[in-house]
Design an enzyme around this catalytic site. Sequence first.
Site, PDB file in Angstrom:
ATOM      1  N   LEU A 219       0.827  -1.205   0.000  1.00 34.03           N
ATOM      2  CA  LEU A 219       0.000   0.000   0.000  1.00 34.03           C
ATOM      3  C   LEU A 219       0.863   1.257   0.000  1.00 34.03           C
ATOM      4  CD1 LEU A 219      -3.044  -0.898   2.283  1.00 34.03           C
ATOM      5  CD2 LEU A 219      -2.518  -1.582  -0.052  1.00 34.03           C
TER       6      LEU A 219
ATOM      7  N   SER B  68      -9.948  -4.969   1.478  1.00 37.87           N
ATOM      8  CA  SER B  68      -8.985  -5.786   0.717  1.00 37.87           C
ATOM      9  C   SER B  68      -8.555  -4.972  -0.492  1.00 37.87           C
ATOM     10  CB  SER B  68      -9.636  -7.075   0.225  1.00 37.87           C
ATOM     11  OG  SER B  68     -10.354  -7.709   1.265  1.00 37.87           O
TER      12      SER B  68
ATOM     13  N   ARG C 104     -15.463 -12.673  -1.024  1.00 34.93           N
ATOM     14  CA  ARG C 104     -15.466 -11.715   0.085  1.00 34.93           C
ATOM     15  C   ARG C 104     -15.235 -10.286  -0.399  1.00 34.93           C
ATOM     16  NH1 ARG C 104     -11.200 -10.098   3.614  1.00 34.93           N
ATOM     17  NH2 ARG C 104     -12.123  -9.277   5.511  1.00 34.93           N
TER      18      ARG C 104
ATOM     19  N   TYR D  55      -3.784 -10.814  14.861  1.00 35.86           N
ATOM     20  CA  TYR D  55      -3.482  -9.619  14.053  1.00 35.86           C
ATOM     21  C   TYR D  55      -4.574  -8.562  14.242  1.00 35.86           C
ATOM     22  CZ  TYR D  55      -3.775  -6.925   9.667  1.00 35.86           C
ATOM     23  OH  TYR D  55      -3.914  -5.924   8.737  1.00 35.86           O
TER      24      TYR D  55
ATOM     25  N   GLY E 104       4.184  -2.188   9.520  1.00 35.67           N
ATOM     26  CA  GLY E 104       3.838  -3.218  10.499  1.00 35.67           C
ATOM     27  C   GLY E 104       3.601  -4.564   9.838  1.00 35.67           C
TER      28      GLY E 104
ATOM     29  N   ASP F 149      13.124   1.187  12.502  1.00 39.87           N
ATOM     30  CA  ASP F 149      12.373   0.073  13.070  1.00 39.87           C
ATOM     31  C   ASP F 149      11.344   0.667  14.033  1.00 39.87           C
ATOM     32  OD1 ASP F 149      11.375  -2.121  14.396  1.00 39.87           O
ATOM     33  OD2 ASP F 149      13.346  -3.027  14.757  1.00 39.87           O
TER      34      ASP F 149
HETATM   35  P1  NAI Z   1       2.974  -4.893   3.578  1.00 42.97           P
HETATM   36  O1  NAI Z   1       3.372  -6.086   4.384  1.00 42.97           O
HETATM   37  O2  NAI Z   1       3.131  -4.953   2.103  1.00 42.97           O
HETATM   38  O3  NAI Z   1       3.772  -3.602   4.108  1.00 42.97           O
HETATM   39  C1  NAI Z   1       4.055  -3.393   5.458  1.00 42.97           C
HETATM   40  C2  NAI Z   1       5.439  -2.761   5.559  1.00 42.97           C
HETATM   41  O4  NAI Z   1       5.734  -2.548   6.938  1.00 42.97           O
HETATM   42  C3  NAI Z   1       6.550  -3.639   4.974  1.00 42.97           C
HETATM   43  O5  NAI Z   1       7.243  -2.937   3.943  1.00 42.97           O
HETATM   44  C4  NAI Z   1       7.451  -3.937   6.166  1.00 42.97           C
HETATM   45  O6  NAI Z   1       8.842  -3.948   5.840  1.00 42.97           O
HETATM   46  C5  NAI Z   1       7.119  -2.802   7.127  1.00 42.97           C
HETATM   47  N1  NAI Z   1       7.418  -3.191   8.516  1.00 42.97           N
HETATM   48  C6  NAI Z   1       7.146  -4.383   9.131  1.00 42.97           C
HETATM   49  N2  NAI Z   1       7.646  -4.383  10.376  1.00 42.97           N
HETATM   50  C7  NAI Z   1       8.229  -3.168  10.568  1.00 42.97           C
HETATM   51  C8  NAI Z   1       8.931  -2.576  11.645  1.00 42.97           C
HETATM   52  N3  NAI Z   1       9.164  -3.235  12.801  1.00 42.97           N
HETATM   53  N4  NAI Z   1       9.403  -1.323  11.480  1.00 42.97           N
HETATM   54  C9  NAI Z   1       9.206  -0.647  10.322  1.00 42.97           C
HETATM   55  N5  NAI Z   1       8.557  -1.151   9.257  1.00 42.97           N
HETATM   56  C10 NAI Z   1       8.076  -2.408   9.382  1.00 42.97           C
HETATM   57  O7  NAI Z   1       1.484  -4.554   3.972  1.00 42.97           O
HETATM   58  P2  NAI Z   1       0.418  -3.687   3.164  1.00 42.97           P
HETATM   59  O8  NAI Z   1      -0.485  -4.610   2.452  1.00 42.97           O
HETATM   60  O9  NAI Z   1       1.109  -2.613   2.420  1.00 42.97           O
HETATM   61  O10 NAI Z   1      -0.418  -3.046   4.359  1.00 42.97           O
HETATM   62  C11 NAI Z   1      -0.081  -1.777   4.900  1.00 42.97           C
HETATM   63  C12 NAI Z   1      -0.917  -1.564   6.163  1.00 42.97           C
HETATM   64  O11 NAI Z   1      -2.297  -1.615   5.826  1.00 42.97           O
HETATM   65  C13 NAI Z   1      -0.687  -2.613   7.248  1.00 42.97           C
HETATM   66  O12 NAI Z   1      -0.736  -1.985   8.503  1.00 42.97           O
HETATM   67  C14 NAI Z   1      -1.874  -3.551   7.097  1.00 42.97           C
HETATM   68  O13 NAI Z   1      -2.189  -4.171   8.325  1.00 42.97           O
HETATM   69  C15 NAI Z   1      -2.961  -2.584   6.629  1.00 42.97           C
HETATM   70  N6  NAI Z   1      -3.991  -3.270   5.837  1.00 42.97           N
HETATM   71  C16 NAI Z   1      -3.735  -3.675   4.553  1.00 42.97           C
HETATM   72  C17 NAI Z   1      -4.713  -4.292   3.798  1.00 42.97           C
HETATM   73  C18 NAI Z   1      -4.493  -4.672   2.357  1.00 42.97           C
HETATM   74  O14 NAI Z   1      -5.480  -4.951   1.654  1.00 42.97           O
HETATM   75  N7  NAI Z   1      -3.239  -4.685   1.861  1.00 42.97           N
HETATM   76  C19 NAI Z   1      -6.042  -4.595   4.377  1.00 42.97           C
HETATM   77  C20 NAI Z   1      -6.203  -4.130   5.738  1.00 42.97           C
HETATM   78  C21 NAI Z   1      -5.215  -3.471   6.409  1.00 42.97           C
END
Ligand code: NAI
Length: 280
Positions: A14, A165, A174, A136, A73, A51
């Site tokens: 995202l 999503s 879904r 989660y 995260g 981090d």
């Molecule tokens: P993603 O896994 O692609 O990106 C998350 C990023 O956070 C990664 O680049 C990772 O390196 C970084 N990260 C993880 N642990 C870390 C730490 N300790 N310190 C700093 N950075 C850290 O996930 P995505 O899909 O981009 O999601 C982004 C946010 O949106 C998340 O919080 C997720 O829970 C939320 N979300 C996403 C959805 C989706 O459809 N992709 C649906 C609902 C919520």
Amino acid sequence: MHKKLILTGASGKLGSLLRASLRELCKELILSDLVPPAEPCTGNERFVACDLADHAAVGELIRGADMVLHFGGVAHEQPFETLLPANIVGSFNLYDNALKHGVPRIVLASSNHATGFYRVDEVVHPGDSVRPDSLYGTTKAYAETLGRFYHDRHGIETIALRIGSCFPVPKSLRCLVSWLSPDDLRQLVRCAVLAQSPGFAVVYGVSDNQQVCWKEDDAARIGYQPKDSAEDYRAELLERFADQIGDPRLLLQGGSIVSRDYRDDTTLAPHPPVPWGKTG
Ligand code: NAI
């Protein structure tokens, strides 16, 4: 035009989708993550590795910012020790440092999984109790709770985006409810950045889907008007997933995540070997 915006999780799915539209809203866009983004920085972007579990580093990162867009995260079901540093400690570090350094607003990437244990035939309003569908999901509920507390106690604004999503096209039944198109995601986040005095707000991050489980959120208050709809894909999805229609195991809003168990590694793979693993 903001002076400085911080995007955590900037190297993730995202975060990568949001960079271009956020660049236009500020003089300086700080991209932050554990790892550098695949696409190098361009224009007014700068990458700062951080981090989220490191309190002092988060303080350095967000000092002087107008706003943090918090997308960093762990984004799926995992054991507690994997979720703890980024999602629990990291969320606290963010709010504690926002208070310390006077950062007035956080846009929080929360999740529909904070309320995923409601049944699909129920309609959820932001005032209803959270009912996480996973460990989660509990971390997302915790981050929202911090947002509520730091607003009530200290006046820091939070817009919690309960994202559904987000994929280029809907990829499961879904998604008829939960799909958020990339363009609508960009509009949603833009609205959250530009909203006037939102206070504490909860907005479900979904497109203009005909089938709804979530109502009366703060979308109108921040001016979010989604343009896309999963309805355009209904026929295709019904044909592709005909074997899942009426499956009683799909009765919870959270979908397949409830089949993943943080105590059992074999269920945590991207596509767990369970009958309803095909859903989003
Ligand atoms: P993603 O896994 O692609 O990106 C998350 C990023 O956070 C990664 O680049 C990772 O390196 C970084 N990260 C993880 N642990 C870390 C730490 N300790 N310190 C700093 N950075 C850290 O996930 P995505 O899909 O981009 O999601 C982004 C946010 O949106 C998340 O919080 C997720 O829970 C939320 N979300 C996403 C959805 C989706 O459809 N992709 C649906 C609902 C919520």
